[in-house]
Scaffold this active site. Structure first.
Site, mmCIF file in Angstrom:
data_model
loop_
_atom_site.group_PDB
_atom_site.id
_atom_site.type_symbol
_atom_site.label_atom_id
_atom_site.label_comp_id
_atom_site.label_asym_id
_atom_site.label_seq_id
_atom_site.Cartn_x
_atom_site.Cartn_y
_atom_site.Cartn_z
ATOM 1 N N ASP A 146 51.981 19.751 37.358
ATOM 2 C CA ASP A 146 51.163 19.500 38.538
ATOM 3 C C ASP A 146 51.243 20.676 39.520
ATOM 4 O OD1 ASP A 146 49.406 17.888 39.973
ATOM 5 O OD2 ASP A 146 50.637 16.098 39.723
ATOM 6 N N GLU A 181 45.939 21.369 37.768
ATOM 7 C CA GLU A 181 45.680 22.163 38.974
ATOM 8 C C GLU A 181 44.516 21.578 39.765
ATOM 9 O OE1 GLU A 181 43.375 25.492 40.891
ATOM 10 O OE2 GLU A 181 42.841 24.203 39.203
ATOM 11 N N TRP A 182 43.906 20.501 39.249
ATOM 12 C CA TRP A 182 42.833 19.724 39.888
ATOM 13 C C TRP A 182 41.506 20.481 39.976
ATOM 14 C CZ3 TRP A 182 46.671 20.309 44.238
ATOM 15 C CH2 TRP A 182 47.847 19.620 43.951
ATOM 16 N N ASP A 203 41.954 13.697 41.016
ATOM 17 C CA ASP A 203 42.420 12.498 40.309
ATOM 18 C C ASP A 203 41.297 11.471 40.170
ATOM 19 O OD1 ASP A 203 44.862 13.678 40.264
ATOM 20 O OD2 ASP A 203 45.816 12.320 41.693
#
Length: 387
Positions: A146, A181-182, A203
């Protein structure tokens, strides 16, 4: 100049990928976060492992058992080794990994490229070599990495994720590397040499609009995915109860045709028969796990009726196709033009429905998907007939 730089970057990414021998097809398994969050312990992980087998999910291909955030508590002051939470995991992680392996499955853990994880547990920044060594000793097979609490590291995202990549490779143990890393820095453009998969989105939540947002963003990067490196629009919500069964079927169809990781996020110990049927459809899973590894994408968008056609090639020369009704509260008919799939207007094509497991016949020039429910899809395999 920018155009040519982008072309060079694309070519580089497709020639070179993370060389750890893993991720030829998208990963399949289970992850603890979507349903349990931080409320996890070794009893839940062991019983989930058993349930993956007893339900047939493991046989269907869901082989990774992944613990997300909140398993770690602190570091040993002398060795800096990470210490598992003694309340939730009193037997230790190595023992738990051994149990998962004894059941024929693979074991995954979570860490973070910052000083702390998103839940405030110890992160791996500055301890990459130590943590990777410990993971290998514990026989970990998968690492989700994350990106929380990293703004004070004084290192770029690329540098921090490369450090853990190198540390994992130094262990000599093949460990699947899942970068979370979104999508902030468009990792699909440059992560192929770093990780086996990379998040392209924030998310996911267990609702229709969140699912659509993630898959729409993910579609923007379809051309950057290939074997050993896949775009990740986040985990599956099927079975958690926030969407209808029809919407969950659409969720599964979209993730499968786009070669997204199939990571179950519900409590499989109490999973319903209907959710289980969605997750174990062998023909839909086969599209996701097709050896060609090319991500399907939107081919036609009808803004008036709010319908779409998605498609992608398969290794046997056929096409996986979705006729998708995004509209609310209306059943619709959707036309699939064979020219949108790269075939001739006069092409003769055999069509099979993958949810009904039924051959629908042969069609020329186009196929019409009738009576597609609101928020529903018809998932098809189309095969060109050679005359």
């Amino acid at each position: 100049m920018l155009f040519f730089s982008l072309i060079i970057l694309i070519l580089f990414n497709f020639i070179y990928s993370l060389d750890n021998g893993l991720g030829k097809t998208p990963q399949m398994g289970w992850n603890s976060w979507n349903h349990f969050g931080c409320s996890i312990n070794e009893t839940i992980i062991r019983s989930t492992t058993d349930a993956l087998i007893s339900t047939g999910l493991a046989q269907a291909g869901y082989t990774y058992v992944n613990i997300d955030d909140c398993w770690a508590s602190s570091r040993d002051l002398k060795t800096n080794f990470i210490i598992p939470d003694p309340i939730g995991f009193p037997s230790g992680i190595a023992s738990l990994a051994d149990y998962v392996h004894s059941r024929g499955l693979l074991f995954g853990l979570y860490s973070d490229a910052g000083y702390n994880t998103c839940a405030g547990r110890p992160g791996s920044f500055g301890y990459e070599e130590i943590d990777a060594h410990v993971y290998a000793q514990w026989k970990v097979d998968y690492l989700k990495y994350d990106n929380c609490h990293s703004f004070l590291t004084n290192k770029t995202i690329k540098e921090r994720y490369e450090r853990m990549r190198d540390a994992l490779n130094h262990t000599g143990r093949p460990i699947f590397y899942s970068a979370c890393e979104w999508g902030d820095m468009l990792p699909a453009l440059w992560f192929r040499t770093i990780a086996n998969s990379w998040r392209t989105t924030g998310d996911i939540n267990d609702d229709w609009l969140s699912m659509l947002l993630n898959i729409d963003i993910n579609d923007l990067f379809a051309d950057f995915a290939a074997p050993h490196g896949f775009n990740d629009p986040d985990m599956l919500e099927i079975g958690n109860g926030g969407m209808t069964l029809n919407e969950y079927r659409t969720h599964m169809s979209l993730w499968s045709i786009t070669k997204a990781p199939l990571l179950i996020g519900c409590d499989v110990r109490t999973i319903s028969k209907e959710s289980l049927e969605i997750l174990t459809n062998s023909e839909v899973i086969a599209v996701n796990q097709d050896s060609l590894g090319i991500q399907g994408k939107k081919k036609r968008i009808d803004l008036v009726y709010n319908t779409e056609v998605w498609a992608g090639p398969l290794a046997d020369g056929s096409k996986a196709v979705l006729a998708f009704n995004r509209a609310n509260n209306i059943t619709q008919t959707i036309l699939v033009l064979f020219t949108d799939l790269g075939w001739q207007l006069t092409s003769q094509v055999k069509v099979r429905d993958l949810w009904l497991h039924k051959d629908l016949g042969e069609f020329q020039g186009n196929y019409t998907a009738y009576n597609i429910e609101s928020h529903g899809v018809q998932m098809l395999k189309m095969t060109l007939i050679t005359l």
